[in-house]
Design a protein around this motif. Sequence first.
Motif, mmCIF file in Angstrom:
data_model
loop_
_atom_site.group_PDB
_atom_site.id
_atom_site.type_symbol
_atom_site.label_atom_id
_atom_site.label_comp_id
_atom_site.label_asym_id
_atom_site.label_seq_id
_atom_site.Cartn_x
_atom_site.Cartn_y
_atom_site.Cartn_z
ATOM 1 N N VAL A 1 0.858 -1.191 0.000
ATOM 2 C CA VAL A 1 0.000 0.000 0.000
ATOM 3 C C VAL A 1 0.891 1.237 0.000
ATOM 4 O O VAL A 1 1.706 1.422 0.906
ATOM 5 N N GLN A 2 0.732 2.068 -1.016
ATOM 6 C CA GLN A 2 1.525 3.294 -1.115
ATOM 7 C C GLN A 2 1.042 4.338 -0.112
ATOM 8 O O GLN A 2 1.830 4.955 0.586
ATOM 9 N N ARG A 3 -0.288 4.522 -0.053
ATOM 10 C CA ARG A 3 -0.870 5.528 0.841
ATOM 11 C C ARG A 3 -2.366 5.274 0.949
ATOM 12 O O ARG A 3 -2.981 4.753 0.031
ATOM 13 N N VAL A 4 -2.952 5.686 2.075
ATOM 14 C CA VAL A 4 -4.395 5.559 2.288
ATOM 15 C C VAL A 4 -4.968 6.952 2.516
ATOM 16 O O VAL A 4 -4.433 7.731 3.300
ATOM 17 N N PHE A 5 -6.055 7.236 1.810
ATOM 18 C CA PHE A 5 -6.797 8.471 2.001
ATOM 19 C C PHE A 5 -8.129 8.092 2.637
ATOM 20 O O PHE A 5 -8.959 7.440 2.003
ATOM 21 N N SER A 6 -8.329 8.483 3.893
ATOM 22 C CA SER A 6 -9.541 8.129 4.631
ATOM 23 C C SER A 6 -10.505 9.307 4.640
ATOM 24 O O SER A 6 -10.155 10.397 5.104
ATOM 25 N N LEU A 7 -11.703 9.079 4.123
ATOM 26 C CA LEU A 7 -12.729 10.111 4.070
ATOM 27 C C LEU A 7 -13.776 9.839 5.148
ATOM 28 O O LEU A 7 -14.494 8.853 5.072
ATOM 29 N N PHE A 8 -13.826 10.672 6.149
ATOM 30 C CA PHE A 8 -14.781 10.527 7.237
ATOM 31 C C PHE A 8 -14.755 9.105 7.804
ATOM 32 O O PHE A 8 -15.755 8.383 7.755
ATOM 33 N N PRO A 9 -13.607 8.702 8.334
ATOM 34 C CA PRO A 9 -13.446 7.307 8.780
ATOM 35 C C PRO A 9 -14.299 6.967 9.997
ATOM 36 O O PRO A 9 -14.189 7.589 11.043
ATOM 37 N N ALA A 10 -15.157 5.974 9.838
ATOM 38 C CA ALA A 10 -15.985 5.495 10.947
ATOM 39 C C ALA A 10 -15.107 4.925 12.053
ATOM 40 O O ALA A 10 -15.479 4.961 13.221
ATOM 41 N N ILE A 11 -13.940 4.399 11.701
ATOM 42 C CA ILE A 11 -13.069 3.767 12.692
ATOM 43 C C ILE A 11 -12.522 4.760 13.694
ATOM 44 O O ILE A 11 -12.140 4.390 14.792
ATOM 45 N N GLU A 12 -12.519 6.046 13.344
ATOM 46 C CA GLU A 12 -11.946 7.061 14.207
ATOM 47 C C GLU A 12 -12.759 7.269 15.491
ATOM 48 O O GLU A 12 -12.211 7.458 16.561
ATOM 49 N N SER A 13 -14.086 7.223 15.383
ATOM 50 C CA SER A 13 -14.906 7.550 16.553
ATOM 51 C C SER A 13 -16.071 6.589 16.764
ATOM 52 O O SER A 13 -16.984 6.900 17.517
ATOM 53 N N ILE A 14 -16.040 5.441 16.151
ATOM 54 C CA ILE A 14 -17.174 4.523 16.250
ATOM 55 C C ILE A 14 -17.381 4.038 17.699
ATOM 56 O O ILE A 14 -18.502 3.797 18.117
#
Length: 163
Positions: free
Chosen positions: A140-153
């Motif tokens: 994986v070169q890079r990940v772009f997370s858009l409004f990640p549910a994992i952050e505050s679920i």
Amino acid sequence: MSFTNHIKLPWRTSWQVSGELRETLFWPCQSPPARAILLMIPGNPGLADFYIDFCTSIHTEFNSLDIICVSHLGHTRFSDNRGLVYRNQKTHSLDEQVENMVCVFDKVCEEYKGKKVFLCAHSVGCYFAQQICEQREERVQRVFSLFPAIESIGLTPRGRQLW
């Protein structure tokens, strides 16, 4: 002007990965060959169509990038490559969804051997991307997370019940 320049993007198809059929959208790079690939992983409800405008905007800005967006397993009803309507007969668990998305990632890496692979994920798709990174970190070169549910679920009422 080539034939492919006259076909409306994205290209829509069904893609069988590890025995499971899923709807897939594809934006080929504007100046082949592609130097990198962006794999878009949807959030809920897992529909690739929700990301057409977003991926089209990225495609317009980055002309050396192939973009692939795959729906979650069992979240669409679509025609397969022969024009037959495919109806999902099974409900897939989160683990099955993740396992199959890792297989999708592996297929992309196999097809684009030696190219940079970027992940872009939205909401619960960020969890899938996280699992891909844990299992395939070196690819994986890079990940772009858009409004990640994992952050505050874990802070949600249901999240507090589960944790």
